[in-house]
Scaffold this motif. Sequence first.
Motif, PDB file in Angstrom:
ATOM      1  N   ALA A 272       0.729  -1.099  -0.360  1.00 37.78           N
ATOM      2  CA  ALA A 272      -0.161   0.172  -0.236  1.00 37.78           C
ATOM      3  C   ALA A 272       0.487   1.476   0.247  1.00 37.78           C
ATOM      4  CB  ALA A 272      -0.992  -0.190   1.328  1.00 37.78           C
ATOM      5  N   PHE A 273       1.750   1.297   0.404  1.00 38.21           N
ATOM      6  CA  PHE A 273       2.869   1.912   0.402  1.00 38.21           C
ATOM      7  C   PHE A 273       3.544   2.327  -0.916  1.00 38.21           C
ATOM      8  CE2 PHE A 273       6.765   3.756   0.186  1.00 38.21           C
ATOM      9  CZ  PHE A 273       7.516   4.808   1.207  1.00 38.21           C
ATOM     10  N   GLU A 274       3.547   1.454  -1.750  1.00 44.49           N
ATOM     11  CA  GLU A 274       3.910   1.776  -3.304  1.00 44.49           C
ATOM     12  C   GLU A 274       3.107   2.254  -3.519  1.00 44.49           C
ATOM     13  OE1 GLU A 274       6.927  -1.655  -3.780  1.00 44.49           O
ATOM     14  OE2 GLU A 274       5.249  -2.686  -3.632  1.00 44.49           O
ATOM     15  N   ARG A 275       1.792   1.598  -3.541  1.00 41.76           N
ATOM     16  CA  ARG A 275       0.375   2.434  -4.219  1.00 41.76           C
ATOM     17  C   ARG A 275       0.438   4.071  -3.542  1.00 41.76           C
ATOM     18  NH1 ARG A 275      -4.603   1.875  -2.772  1.00 41.76           N
ATOM     19  NH2 ARG A 275      -4.160   1.292  -1.111  1.00 41.76           N
ATOM     20  N   LEU A 276       0.558   4.097  -2.765  1.00 42.13           N
ATOM     21  CA  LEU A 276      -0.115   5.241  -2.569  1.00 42.13           C
ATOM     22  C   LEU A 276       0.711   6.386  -3.040  1.00 42.13           C
ATOM     23  CD1 LEU A 276      -1.674   4.899   0.742  1.00 42.13           C
ATOM     24  CD2 LEU A 276      -2.388   5.332  -1.019  1.00 42.13           C
ATOM     25  N   THR A 277       2.152   6.456  -2.478  1.00 45.52           N
ATOM     26  CA  THR A 277       3.673   7.028  -3.021  1.00 45.52           C
ATOM     27  C   THR A 277       4.257   6.931  -3.919  1.00 45.52           C
ATOM     28  OG1 THR A 277       5.243   5.900  -2.218  1.00 45.52           O
ATOM     29  CG2 THR A 277       4.156   6.748  -0.171  1.00 45.52           C
ATOM     30  N   GLY A 278       3.834   5.996  -5.020  1.00 41.33           N
ATOM     31  CA  GLY A 278       4.262   6.189  -6.208  1.00 41.33           C
ATOM     32  C   GLY A 278       5.991   5.318  -6.027  1.00 41.33           C
ATOM     33  N   TYR A 279       6.407   5.467  -5.131  1.00 41.84           N
ATOM     34  CA  TYR A 279       8.052   4.484  -4.684  1.00 41.84           C
ATOM     35  C   TYR A 279       7.682   3.280  -4.582  1.00 41.84           C
ATOM     36  CZ  TYR A 279      10.147   9.836  -4.039  1.00 41.84           C
ATOM     37  OH  TYR A 279      10.285  10.723  -3.974  1.00 41.84           O
ATOM     38  N   SER A 290      12.385  11.613   4.855  1.00 39.32           N
ATOM     39  CA  SER A 290      11.996  12.993   3.715  1.00 39.32           C
ATOM     40  C   SER A 290      11.702  12.931   2.799  1.00 39.32           C
ATOM     41  CB  SER A 290      13.575  13.686   4.652  1.00 39.32           C
ATOM     42  OG  SER A 290      14.626  13.151   4.622  1.00 39.32           O
ATOM     43  N   VAL A 291      12.202  11.435   1.932  1.00 43.53           N
ATOM     44  CA  VAL A 291      11.930  11.617   0.970  1.00 43.53           C
ATOM     45  C   VAL A 291      10.593  12.299   0.197  1.00 43.53           C
ATOM     46  CG1 VAL A 291      11.037   8.969   0.517  1.00 43.53           C
ATOM     47  CG2 VAL A 291      12.957  10.104  -1.224  1.00 43.53           C
ATOM     48  N   LEU A 292       9.813  11.970   1.498  1.00 49.61           N
ATOM     49  CA  LEU A 292       8.209  11.982   0.946  1.00 49.61           C
ATOM     50  C   LEU A 292       7.795  13.403   1.356  1.00 49.61           C
ATOM     51  CD1 LEU A 292       6.636   8.998   2.489  1.00 49.61           C
ATOM     52  CD2 LEU A 292       7.236   9.502  -0.309  1.00 49.61           C
ATOM     53  N   SER A 293       8.546  14.676   1.340  1.00 44.62           N
ATOM     54  CA  SER A 293       8.832  15.508   2.597  1.00 44.62           C
ATOM     55  C   SER A 293       7.716  16.686   1.351  1.00 44.62           C
ATOM     56  CB  SER A 293       9.231  16.367   3.307  1.00 44.62           C
ATOM     57  OG  SER A 293       9.495  18.036   3.340  1.00 44.62           O
ATOM     58  N   SER A 294       7.097  17.295   1.840  1.00 53.05           N
ATOM     59  CA  SER A 294       6.218  17.991   0.852  1.00 53.05           C
ATOM     60  C   SER A 294       6.663  19.092   1.133  1.00 53.05           C
ATOM     61  CB  SER A 294       5.216  18.770   1.088  1.00 53.05           C
ATOM     62  OG  SER A 294       4.491  18.854   2.359  1.00 53.05           O
ATOM     63  N   GLY A 295       7.435  19.856   1.871  1.00 52.71           N
ATOM     64  CA  GLY A 295       8.335  21.744   2.285  1.00 52.71           C
ATOM     65  C   GLY A 295       6.958  22.029   2.466  1.00 52.71           C
ATOM     66  N   GLU A 316       0.644  11.702  16.195  1.00 53.98           N
ATOM     67  CA  GLU A 316      -0.807  10.905  15.629  1.00 53.98           C
ATOM     68  C   GLU A 316      -1.358  12.435  15.118  1.00 53.98           C
ATOM     69  OE1 GLU A 316      -4.652   9.096  14.776  1.00 53.98           O
ATOM     70  OE2 GLU A 316      -3.818   8.921  16.575  1.00 53.98           O
ATOM     71  N   GLY A 317      -1.583  12.485  13.450  1.00 57.11           N
ATOM     72  CA  GLY A 317      -1.711  13.450  12.900  1.00 57.11           C
ATOM     73  C   GLY A 317      -1.940  14.083  11.739  1.00 57.11           C
ATOM     74  N   GLU A 318      -2.409  14.688  10.902  1.00 54.52           N
ATOM     75  CA  GLU A 318      -2.189  15.060   9.271  1.00 54.52           C
ATOM     76  C   GLU A 318      -1.334  15.889   8.891  1.00 54.52           C
ATOM     77  OE1 GLU A 318      -6.057  16.937   8.216  1.00 54.52           O
ATOM     78  OE2 GLU A 318      -7.341  15.355   9.194  1.00 54.52           O
ATOM     79  N   ILE A 319      -0.755  15.211   7.724  1.00 56.44           N
ATOM     80  CA  ILE A 319       0.425  16.012   7.795  1.00 56.44           C
ATOM     81  C   ILE A 319      -0.055  15.972   5.966  1.00 56.44           C
ATOM     82  CG2 ILE A 319       1.304  13.715   7.319  1.00 56.44           C
ATOM     83  CD1 ILE A 319       4.108  14.836   8.169  1.00 56.44           C
ATOM     84  N   TRP A 320       1.397  17.341   5.161  1.00 57.98           N
ATOM     85  CA  TRP A 320       1.036  17.242   3.532  1.00 57.98           C
ATOM     86  C   TRP A 320       2.497  16.335   3.215  1.00 57.98           C
ATOM     87  CZ3 TRP A 320      -2.575  18.620  -0.263  1.00 57.98           C
ATOM     88  CH2 TRP A 320      -3.684  19.267   0.646  1.00 57.98           C
ATOM     89  N   ASN A 321       1.997  15.345   1.812  1.00 57.44           N
ATOM     90  CA  ASN A 321       3.556  14.979   1.965  1.00 57.44           C
ATOM     91  C   ASN A 321       3.545  14.863   0.156  1.00 57.44           C
ATOM     92  OD1 ASN A 321       5.250  13.972   4.006  1.00 57.44           O
ATOM     93  ND2 ASN A 321       4.279  11.898   4.307  1.00 57.44           N
ATOM     94  N   ARG A 323       4.096  12.959  -3.315  1.00 56.83           N
ATOM     95  CA  ARG A 323       4.637  11.408  -4.643  1.00 56.83           C
ATOM     96  C   ARG A 323       5.508  12.039  -5.101  1.00 56.83           C
ATOM     97  NH1 ARG A 323      -1.270  10.024  -3.259  1.00 56.83           N
ATOM     98  NH2 ARG A 323      -2.557  11.652  -3.490  1.00 56.83           N
ATOM     99  N   ARG A 324       5.554  10.191  -6.397  1.00 55.82           N
ATOM    100  CA  ARG A 324       7.365  10.113  -6.404  1.00 55.82           C
ATOM    101  C   ARG A 324       6.763  11.155  -7.815  1.00 55.82           C
ATOM    102  NH1 ARG A 324       8.827   7.423 -11.093  1.00 55.82           N
ATOM    103  NH2 ARG A 324      11.562   7.250 -10.415  1.00 55.82           N
ATOM    104  N   ASN A 325       5.182  11.273  -8.260  1.00 63.00           N
ATOM    105  CA  ASN A 325       5.658  12.268  -9.763  1.00 63.00           C
ATOM    106  C   ASN A 325       5.352  13.664  -9.255  1.00 63.00           C
ATOM    107  OD1 ASN A 325       3.133  12.497  -8.220  1.00 63.00           O
ATOM    108  ND2 ASN A 325       1.507  11.314  -9.502  1.00 63.00           N
ATOM    109  N   GLY A 326       5.563  13.825  -7.652  1.00 62.20           N
ATOM    110  CA  GLY A 326       5.222  15.564  -7.666  1.00 62.20           C
ATOM    111  C   GLY A 326       4.206  15.660  -6.794  1.00 62.20           C
ATOM    112  N   GLU A 327       3.082  15.235  -7.347  1.00 59.58           N
ATOM    113  CA  GLU A 327       1.647  15.541  -6.789  1.00 59.58           C
ATOM    114  C   GLU A 327       1.761  15.631  -5.290  1.00 59.58           C
ATOM    115  OE1 GLU A 327      -2.714  13.849  -6.393  1.00 59.58           O
ATOM    116  OE2 GLU A 327      -0.888  12.749  -7.287  1.00 59.58           O
ATOM    117  N   LEU A 328       1.260  16.630  -4.184  1.00 60.77           N
ATOM    118  CA  LEU A 328       0.748  17.024  -2.890  1.00 60.77           C
ATOM    119  C   LEU A 328      -0.144  16.750  -2.130  1.00 60.77           C
ATOM    120  CD1 LEU A 328       2.324  20.529  -2.261  1.00 60.77           C
ATOM    121  CD2 LEU A 328       3.563  18.115  -2.861  1.00 60.77           C
ATOM    122  N   TYR A 329      -0.354  15.539  -1.320  1.00 64.21           N
ATOM    123  CA  TYR A 329      -1.975  15.628  -0.721  1.00 64.21           C
ATOM    124  C   TYR A 329      -1.684  14.825   0.733  1.00 64.21           C
ATOM    125  CZ  TYR A 329       1.100  10.731   0.438  1.00 64.21           C
ATOM    126  OH  TYR A 329       2.087   9.562   0.706  1.00 64.21           O
TER     127      TYR A 329
END
Length: 466
Positions: A272-279, A290-295, A316-321, A323-329
């Motif tokens: 599921a990590f691979e599917r959600l992040t694209g990595y 930090s490879v997933l960091s949105s900045g 626990e909380g909400e965070i923006w990361n 994806r490998r294609n650059g999309e923020l989510y």
Amino acid sequence: AAWRLEAGGRRLQRLCLKGEAARLPGPEALDLDTPADATHPLALALRERRAVAATLEGQDLALLPIVGPEQGFGLLALAPPVGRPLPPATLDALGTVAADLSLSLGHQESLRRAHEADRRLAAALTAAHLAAWEQDLAEGRLQASERWFAMLGRPPQPAVARTEWQSWVHHEDLARLHEAEACIVRGERTHCEVDLRLRHAEGHWVWVHLLGNVLARDTAGRALRMGGVAMDISARREAEAAQRLAKAIVDNTREGILVCDADGRILSVNPAFERLTGYAAGEVLGRKPSVLSSGLHDEAFYAAMWDALLRHGRWEGEIWNRRRNGELYPEHLSIIRVPEGEPSGACYVGQFTDMSERQAILKRLDLLSRTDPLTGLPNRRSFLGEVEAALARDPVLALLCLNLDGFRQVNQSLGMQAGDEVLRTVAGRLREVLGEAALLARLEGDLFAAALPGLDAGEAQARAAA
């Protein structure tokens, strides 16, 4: 007089005897590695392993080495009566006695060593939680240690018939056991290793790992007996089953999971990590999250996260990361810290859910609660709120209410779809005529409303008539 071999057979030490024996000549000790001592008559007799006659300090002596097949025990010195020589026949007889004594001592030493070896083996097997067993392959009779029977909750027996002990074996494992025995009998193997389920006296199954080797063969080379050790591996099997179940759950969950070591480097991820992040897993293993960091989060955000992990063991909380294609989510992230005392050592386990779809649904639900789904204009509740807010900014506001003449006849003669199209067209025309500053709404049916901030009623009617 008597001397005992010590220091691994490299030193002769005289024993303290009383009476006449104490007055016999001879050294107190000999170091057999020293050239001078190695040529002493005592050393020579011991090396030749036979009775010899020698004269020490003017005294005739019979030197009788006491030696076993594998080791020496010591040496005896006997003196004939003063003034009487030692006949060769007497020396030979004394040599025979010494040889018998050597054999007896050698046998006793072998028994002592065998007993000591058995004791050490039993201690080692006990410490290793192993049971010993031996099987007569022709008759199938089984002999086993007490631990074997204790492992199965059964009373010890001198021997167990094949039909009895094999009745304890799970029916699904019998074929594997028979094949292992057949390979041994056919000479295809010299050892066997097999896992079996054996029934405990209380009814449950005990997983046992058997390891054995051929102990004896007949003149044709066929195996007659085999023996080995057995270990209760039930706990290991249960742990393996639990690990397989946990892996299946992790691999099939919809939530992304990653495991990091104490230094924060990624050790493993799930599909599921691979599917959600694209990595792919290989792209992130050994790297930091930090490879997933949105900045989008500052250092204070991450400092607070690590402070919570170190203080409380979880965050626990909400965070923006990203994806490998650059999309923020957006994602909902939960991190727990595995204590250092665990077998895997200190590490961190993160579990996250992609919030994009959920937020899109919430946004859509919010939009539907505020707008008319047919025309896209605000509904009554939303319009009233917007008017209230506009009046708070500027008390001058024109309010128009419009309905469509003959709309019912359109629905009745041309159908509901035609009526819906008319409503959508009117909504579009109102947007064009009244402009972006106007607050529009479809209140119900063919009734529309428009609020124009900063205009009086006359100006509003003129704009609407246009």
